[in-house]
Write a protein that holds these residues in place. Structure first.
Motif, short mmCIF file in Angstrom:
data_model
loop_
_atom_site.label_atom_id
_atom_site.label_comp_id
_atom_site.label_asym_id
_atom_site.label_seq_id
_atom_site.Cartn_x
_atom_site.Cartn_y
_atom_site.Cartn_z
N UNK A 234 43.09 57.43 42.49
CA UNK A 234 43.45 56.64 41.32
C UNK A 234 43.68 55.17 41.67
N UNK A 235 44.06 54.87 42.90
CA UNK A 235 44.22 53.48 43.33
C UNK A 235 42.86 52.81 43.42
N UNK A 236 41.87 53.55 43.90
CA UNK A 236 40.51 53.00 43.92
C UNK A 236 40.05 52.74 42.49
N UNK A 237 40.43 53.63 41.58
CA UNK A 237 40.12 53.42 40.17
C UNK A 237 40.76 52.15 39.64
N UNK A 238 41.98 51.87 40.09
CA UNK A 238 42.69 50.65 39.72
C UNK A 238 41.90 49.41 40.16
N UNK A 239 41.38 49.44 41.39
CA UNK A 239 40.60 48.33 41.91
C UNK A 239 39.32 48.14 41.11
N UNK A 240 38.62 49.26 40.85
CA UNK A 240 37.37 49.20 40.09
C UNK A 240 37.62 48.64 38.69
#
Length: 312
Positions: A234-240
């Motif tokens: 979900x943190x990678x989703x935040x970056x994206x």
């Protein structure tokens, strides 16, 4: 006429309160305390469903928060005070760990409180919780501590700023560095002035970027090594989401909607978290988490106040 069973009554109250958290006038803090009140008066009708809602809503809310950030603006503002921001976060996390250990607190709880104080309140706790594998009880204790201090800051900071004759710039930086949650930062700065509001909002959103590295470090430390399995997706989703908002043409038109979804998702998630805070758990934890939160907040507020007075 049949009387409703206690379990049916619990379901009705639970559903009504859950729906109310999605209304525009209910803040995340109000949702959390609504859940706590429910837990004190009723029983959760479906603990498994409540747990799943809590975990998934928090993750997705963090992702949608990314749509409210612009990478270019955040990096530009952040570079101007990157040393101050980094020092503030590092000192807060260090003091938070020290105070937590001295008070004999559960490690996960004091790390959640320190992260919420250091970065951006409830959003940081929401991001850190899955990374630290925190349970609902640990999350609710940390959230309650941070939101109570947020409420105090909203009233106290403008008064303190006037007392020390802080300029708009000084107050904007101080609010962004010392107040936990973004909404409380915006509220306190708005009371102080338009320039303070602009500075505080931009600096606070820049600080929110630290959710990413801090959460990744926390996740990796759980197993002592870096791997895809320990990486919070979900943190990678935040970056994206942040990159899409920054570089995809037309994406910013949807930013207000995504921000609304993020805040309402977090609001409902906090309600489900609050529902796990029953009397027995409160007695078990005691007042030590609040002691940590207050002590850490006083230290951070004092140091950051001294810094902004002498640097701006």
């Amino acid at each position: 006429m049949k009387m409703k069973s206690p379990n049916q009554s619990n379901k009705i109250v639970y559903i009504v309160l859950a729906l109310l958290t999605l209304t525009p006038w209910v803040t995340p803090a109000m949702s959390l305390f609504a859940g706590i009140i429910f837990a004190l008066l009723f029983k959760i009708p479906n603990p498994t469903l409540n747990k799943n809602l809590s975990n998934n809503l928090m993750k997705w809310s963090v992702v949608f928060l990314g749509f409210g950030l612009n990478a270019v603006d955040a990096m530009k503002t952040g570079s101007e005070g990157s040393l101050i921001t980094f020092s503030s976060i590092a000192l807060t996390l260090t003091f938070g760990a020290y105070i937590g250990k001295k008070l004999g607190l559960d490690k996960t709880i004091y790390r959640l409180i320190a992260s919420g104080t250091a970065i951006c309140g409830g959003s940081a706790i929401a991001a850190m919780a899955p990374a630290l594998k925190a349970d609902q009880h640990q999350i609710s204790v940390a959230m309650a501590t941070v939101f109570i201090l947020n409420a105090v800051a909203l009233v106290a900071f403008p008064v303190i700023g006037e007392y020390f004759h802080l300029s708009q710039t000084q107050f904007g930086w101080w609010a962004a560095l010392a107040i936990h949650d973004t909404s409380a930062v915006v509220g306190a700065a708005a009371k102080y002035g338009e320039e303070a509001l602009q500075i505080a909002t931009t600096v606070k959103l820049t600080r929110a970027l630290w959710i990413v590295p801090i959460s990744l470090i926390a996740a990796f430390s759980q197993k002592g090594k870096m791997s895809l399995k320990t990486m919070p997706v979900f943190i990678l989703g935040f970056i994206v989401a942040m990159l899409i908002n920054s570089y995809v043409p037309g994406a910013q038109a949807f930013a207000p909607l995504c921000k609304f979804i993020a805040h309402k998702g977090l609001s409902l998630a906090l309600f489900t978290v609050g529902c796990t805070m029953d009397v027995s758990s409160v007695k078990h934890v005691g007042t030590r988490p609040m002691y940590q939160g207050i002590a850490l907040w006083v230290i951070v507020s004092s140091i950051s106040l001294y810094a902004v007075i002498h640097l701006f």
